[in-house]
Design an enzyme around this catalytic site. Structure first.
Site: not given
Ligand code: AMP
Length: 269
Positions: A141-142, A30, A26
């Site tokens: 949105q990333k 996150h 995280l």
């Molecule tokens: P992940 O752990 O990479 O699967 O991401 C979990 C959630 O966090 C997903 O909905 C991603 O789109 C979101 N997320 C990842 N990076 C960012 C960021 N830089 N800003 C906002 N949300 C993010």
């Protein structure tokens, strides 16, 4: 804060429940999702699960960063009610017969480079929804195409969960926060800035062809050959042309050294 490894260990939560699905490691991005989740519900549940189904055979599943103790501390600090962190065996006790197909939408853009990726994402997201039973779930949105296919699944299959998209958090220099940024060397991290720079250059233009040209020029300057650089409809991820009006997503994916990064911005055409 509760830590649940199985469905049975999840607490009964009265009121509205928000789920923030993550793969752990995280970061502030996150955490911003968790903060937004509090605004949409009485209780926030964060899932931490590195989903093997969404990684290709040559991708980084086994070396994906895992920082579980820090993740728990971050969730605790953000007032999370429960962390749901099932094992792979708990989620997939036997090979799946029945899975979710992301359809054509899952085979274009990011899906063209990562066959099966979005089917794996949708299958685990639907399982997490069924296990946690949230009222609302938040996605960044990333991962714009992920957000689009999840919205589509929820619509097409009448999944009773509200989907909320959250803006991309960036480092001060523009780099989109990502768990994979830890793979970058100092030099690569500087090169990686070309991605967000290219997207900003595109954002400064109006016509789709000019948007793409401006962004492409920045990447070329840095010697970056992207997996894709596309301007697409945010709901379908099909490419838009010069007759398109409305919100579009300018999305890029590129390898910086051995690390594959994705980024995107929204723009009004
Ligand atoms: P992940 O752990 O990479 O699967 O991401 C979990 C959630 O966090 C997903 O909905 C991603 O789109 C979101 N997320 C990842 N990076 C960012 C960021 N830089 N800003 C906002 N949300 C993010």
């Amino acid at each position: 804060m509760d830590l649940a490894r199985t469905r049975d260990e999840l607490p009964e939560l009265a009121g509205r429940v928000a789920l923030v699905p993550t793969m752990g490691a995280l970061h502030e991005g996150h955490r911003s999702l968790i903060r937004l989740a509090h605004k949409h519900a009485d209780h926030v549940v964060v899932s931490v699960f590195v989903n093997p189904l969404q990684f290709g055979p040559s991708e980084d599943f086994s070396r994906y960063p895992r920082t579980f103790e820090q993740d728990l501390a971050a969730c605790e600090a953000e007032g999370v009610a429960a962390v749901f962190a099932p094992s792979v065996e708990e989620m997939y006790p036997s090979p799946l017969q029945v899975t979710v197909s992301s359809g054509t939408m899952g085979t274009i853009v990011e899906g063209a480079v990562r066959p099966g990726h979005f089917d794996g994402v949708l299958t685990v997201v639907l399982k997490l929804f069924n296990l946690v039973r949230p009222d609302v779930a938040l996605f960044g949105q990333k991962d714009a195409q992920q957000l689009a296919v999840i919205r589509r699944m929820v619509g097409d299959l009448n999944v009773p969960v509200e989907i909320v998209g959250a803006p991309t958090l960036r480092e001060d220099d523009g780099l989109a926060m990502s768990s994979r940024n830890v793979y970058l060397s100092a030099d690569e991290r500087v090169r990686a800035l070309a991605l967000s720079r290219a997207l900003r250059a595109g954002q400064a233009e109006r016509a789709p062809s000019a948007v793409l040209r401006a962004a492409q020029a920045v990447l070329a300057d840095e010697g970056i050959e992207p997996d894709y650089l596309v301007l697409v409809d945010p709901a379908t991820f099909t490419e838009v042309d010069d007759r398109y009006y409305g919100t579009a997503v300018l999305a890029v994916a590129a390898r910086i050294g051995t690390t594959r990064l994705i980024d995107n911005v929204l723009l009004e055409l």
